[in-house]
Design a protein around this motif. Structure first.
Motif, PDB file in Angstrom:
ATOM      1  N   VAL A  20       0.836  -1.210   0.000  1.00  0.00           N
ATOM      2  CA  VAL A  20       0.000   0.000   0.000  1.00  0.00           C
ATOM      3  C   VAL A  20       0.865   1.252   0.000  1.00  0.00           C
ATOM      4  N   SER A  21       1.852   1.299   0.884  1.00  0.00           N
ATOM      5  CA  SER A  21       2.721   2.472   0.986  1.00  0.00           C
ATOM      6  C   SER A  21       3.487   2.720  -0.302  1.00  0.00           C
ATOM      7  N   ASN A  22       3.944   1.645  -0.925  1.00  0.00           N
ATOM      8  CA  ASN A  22       4.723   1.801  -2.149  1.00  0.00           C
ATOM      9  C   ASN A  22       3.855   2.133  -3.355  1.00  0.00           C
ATOM     10  N   GLU A  23       2.592   1.735  -3.330  1.00  0.00           N
ATOM     11  CA  GLU A  23       1.676   2.167  -4.385  1.00  0.00           C
ATOM     12  C   GLU A  23       1.503   3.680  -4.335  1.00  0.00           C
ATOM     13  N   VAL A  24       1.373   4.221  -3.129  1.00  0.00           N
ATOM     14  CA  VAL A  24       1.271   5.678  -2.965  1.00  0.00           C
ATOM     15  C   VAL A  24       2.548   6.336  -3.468  1.00  0.00           C
ATOM     16  N   LEU A  25       3.683   5.766  -3.133  1.00  0.00           N
ATOM     17  CA  LEU A  25       4.975   6.323  -3.533  1.00  0.00           C
ATOM     18  C   LEU A  25       5.127   6.331  -5.050  1.00  0.00           C
ATOM     19  N   VAL A  26       4.768   5.236  -5.692  1.00  0.00           N
ATOM     20  CA  VAL A  26       4.873   5.146  -7.148  1.00  0.00           C
ATOM     21  C   VAL A  26       4.026   6.229  -7.814  1.00  0.00           C
ATOM     22  N   ASP A  27       2.790   6.387  -7.360  1.00  0.00           N
ATOM     23  CA  ASP A  27       1.903   7.400  -7.936  1.00  0.00           C
ATOM     24  C   ASP A  27       2.458   8.808  -7.719  1.00  0.00           C
ATOM     25  N   ASN A  28       2.990   9.039  -6.530  1.00  0.00           N
ATOM     26  CA  ASN A  28       3.527  10.357  -6.215  1.00  0.00           C
ATOM     27  C   ASN A  28       4.746  10.686  -7.075  1.00  0.00           C
ATOM     28  N   LEU A  29       5.680   9.766  -7.160  1.00  0.00           N
ATOM     29  CA  LEU A  29       6.907  10.028  -7.922  1.00  0.00           C
ATOM     30  C   LEU A  29       6.631  10.208  -9.409  1.00  0.00           C
ATOM     31  N   ALA A  30       5.613   9.513  -9.914  1.00  0.00           N
ATOM     32  CA  ALA A  30       5.256   9.674 -11.327  1.00  0.00           C
ATOM     33  C   ALA A  30       4.867  11.127 -11.611  1.00  0.00           C
ATOM     34  N   GLY A  31       4.256  11.770 -10.622  1.00  0.00           N
ATOM     35  CA  GLY A  31       3.872  13.167 -10.792  1.00  0.00           C
ATOM     36  C   GLY A  31       5.057  14.116 -10.817  1.00  0.00           C
ATOM     37  N   TYR A  32       6.219  13.623 -10.411  1.00  0.00           N
ATOM     38  CA  TYR A  32       7.438  14.434 -10.431  1.00  0.00           C
ATOM     39  C   TYR A  32       8.452  13.929 -11.458  1.00  0.00           C
ATOM     40  N   GLY A  33       7.943  13.153 -12.416  1.00  0.00           N
ATOM     41  CA  GLY A  33       8.776  12.760 -13.546  1.00  0.00           C
ATOM     42  C   GLY A  33       9.557  11.482 -13.395  1.00  0.00           C
ATOM     43  N   LEU A  34       9.364  10.739 -12.314  1.00  0.00           N
ATOM     44  CA  LEU A  34      10.075   9.471 -12.135  1.00  0.00           C
ATOM     45  C   LEU A  34       9.065   8.331 -12.174  1.00  0.00           C
ATOM     46  N   VAL A  35       9.070   7.591 -13.264  1.00  0.00           N
ATOM     47  CA  VAL A  35       8.112   6.499 -13.456  1.00  0.00           C
ATOM     48  C   VAL A  35       8.768   5.178 -13.067  1.00  0.00           C
ATOM     49  N   LEU A  36       8.194   4.527 -12.069  1.00  0.00           N
ATOM     50  CA  LEU A  36       8.693   3.241 -11.589  1.00  0.00           C
ATOM     51  C   LEU A  36       7.543   2.258 -11.482  1.00  0.00           C
ATOM     52  N   SER A  37       7.854   0.969 -11.635  1.00  0.00           N
ATOM     53  CA  SER A  37       6.850  -0.045 -11.351  1.00  0.00           C
ATOM     54  C   SER A  37       6.812  -0.278  -9.849  1.00  0.00           C
ATOM     55  N   LEU A  38       5.754  -0.907  -9.386  1.00  0.00           N
ATOM     56  CA  LEU A  38       5.654  -1.222  -7.965  1.00  0.00           C
ATOM     57  C   LEU A  38       6.811  -2.123  -7.541  1.00  0.00           C
ATOM     58  N   GLU A  39       7.155  -3.072  -8.392  1.00  0.00           N
ATOM     59  CA  GLU A  39       8.247  -3.996  -8.078  1.00  0.00           C
ATOM     60  C   GLU A  39       9.572  -3.246  -7.950  1.00  0.00           C
ATOM     61  N   GLN A  40       9.810  -2.300  -8.844  1.00  0.00           N
ATOM     62  CA  GLN A  40      11.044  -1.518  -8.772  1.00  0.00           C
ATOM     63  C   GLN A  40      11.103  -0.694  -7.494  1.00  0.00           C
ATOM     64  N   ALA A  41       9.996  -0.063  -7.166  1.00  0.00           N
ATOM     65  CA  ALA A  41       9.951   0.769  -5.961  1.00  0.00           C
ATOM     66  C   ALA A  41      10.214  -0.068  -4.717  1.00  0.00           C
ATOM     67  N   MET A  42       9.584  -1.221  -4.636  1.00  0.00           N
ATOM     68  CA  MET A  42       9.762  -2.061  -3.457  1.00  0.00           C
ATOM     69  C   MET A  42      11.180  -2.594  -3.373  1.00  0.00           C
ATOM     70  N   SER A  43      11.752  -2.934  -4.502  1.00  0.00           N
ATOM     71  CA  SER A  43      13.131  -3.436  -4.524  1.00  0.00           C
ATOM     72  C   SER A  43      14.114  -2.386  -4.042  1.00  0.00           C
ATOM     73  N   MET A  44      13.881  -1.133  -4.423  1.00  0.00           N
ATOM     74  CA  MET A  44      14.827  -0.063  -4.098  1.00  0.00           C
ATOM     75  C   MET A  44      14.580   0.591  -2.741  1.00  0.00           C
ATOM     76  N   PHE A  45      13.319   0.651  -2.311  1.00  0.00           N
ATOM     77  CA  PHE A  45      12.997   1.533  -1.191  1.00  0.00           C
ATOM     78  C   PHE A  45      12.527   0.860   0.092  1.00  0.00           C
ATOM     79  N   VAL A  46      12.082  -0.399   0.039  1.00  0.00           N
ATOM     80  CA  VAL A  46      11.579  -1.060   1.241  1.00  0.00           C
ATOM     81  C   VAL A  46      12.677  -1.121   2.305  1.00  0.00           C
ATOM     82  N   GLY A  47      12.324  -0.680   3.496  1.00  0.00           N
ATOM     83  CA  GLY A  47      13.260  -0.726   4.610  1.00  0.00           C
ATOM     84  C   GLY A  47      14.057   0.542   4.820  1.00  0.00           C
ATOM     85  N   GLY A  48      13.960   1.486   3.873  1.00  0.00           N
ATOM     86  CA  GLY A  48      14.700   2.727   3.992  1.00  0.00           C
ATOM     87  C   GLY A  48      13.902   3.807   4.691  1.00  0.00           C
TER      88      GLY A  48
END
Length: 218
Positions: A20-48
């Motif tokens: 859920v948290s990373n879905e919000v993050l993906v949508d937010n970052l897309a609005g600032y020009g960084l398009v990521l998949s949910l899998e990419q976001a979770m791989s890079m950001f979970v735990g940080g």
């Protein structure tokens, strides 16, 4: 060997909030020009930490405003307040720890406000009363071992008598640096990176009572 203290991560271990948290993050970052998949976001950001997420996102080209951390927290909290489930098997596991007289606590890179939302929905906020450690409050975040070492110190337990339950690489690294045994929860696979850093991988919270020595194998 039975532990004297079990230290739980929060998101993805006690409550099913990571996706859920990373879905919000993906949508937010897309609005600032960084398009990521949910899998990419979770791989890079979970735990940080969210500050660390923002720094990495800027390095990847996201044009984030100065108050971005406050913005993403506001959006994430609003979404989590709509509902997040407890991880299956956690209430029963805590019951087993209580029955065995084994101490437990939660140590998270997330904020106290976030834990109050997620744990509060599932009857866990009061259960961890006096046993919650947030990187935001303490000023130490994983992979630094300090958060876990503080939890052990407050419980009066030596690091080698602790067990950490984690789902992120930063958490596993923190446990290793603290000299604590670590079990990596990977219910959807992807535990190889955690195992490389010494975590014992498992995918069913119901099996943990056996893994940490509370019950004998059937």
């Amino acid at each position: 060997m039975r532990p004297d203290l079990v230290i739980f991560d929060c998101d993805g271990v006690l409550v099913d909030s990571e996706i859920v948290s990373n879905e919000v993050l993906v949508d937010n970052l897309a609005g600032y020009g960084l398009v990521l998949s949910l899998e990419q976001a979770m791989s890079m950001f979970v735990g940080g930490t969210m500050r660390g997420v923002g720094e990495k996102a800027r390095q990847m080209g996201a044009d984030l405003p100065k108050d971005w951390v406050d913005e993403i927290y506001s959006q994430t909290y609003a979404r989590l307040e709509l509902g997040v489930d407890v991880i299956k098997g956690i209430p029963e596991l805590l019951d087993d720890l209580d029955a065995a007289g084994i101490k437990y606590c939660v140590a998270s890179n997330g904020s106290d406000d976030k834990m109050k939302i997620t744990l509060g929905q599932n009857g866990l906020w009061d259960r961890f009363n006096g046993k919650r450690f947030s990187a935001h409050s303490v000023g130490i975040s994983k992979p630094d071992p300090g958060l876990f070492l503080l939890a052990a110190e407050k419980a009066g337990v030596s690091p080698d008598a602790c067990v950490v339950i984690e789902d992120s690489l930063s958490g596993v690294m923190a446990a290793k640096r603290a000299g604590m045994r670590c079990f990596g929860y990977a219910p959807h696979g992807g535990g190889a990176a955690l195992a490389e850093h010494g975590a014992h991988i498992f995918d069913d919270m119901g099996a943990l009572t056996t893994l940490i020595g509370l019950k004998e194998m059937a």
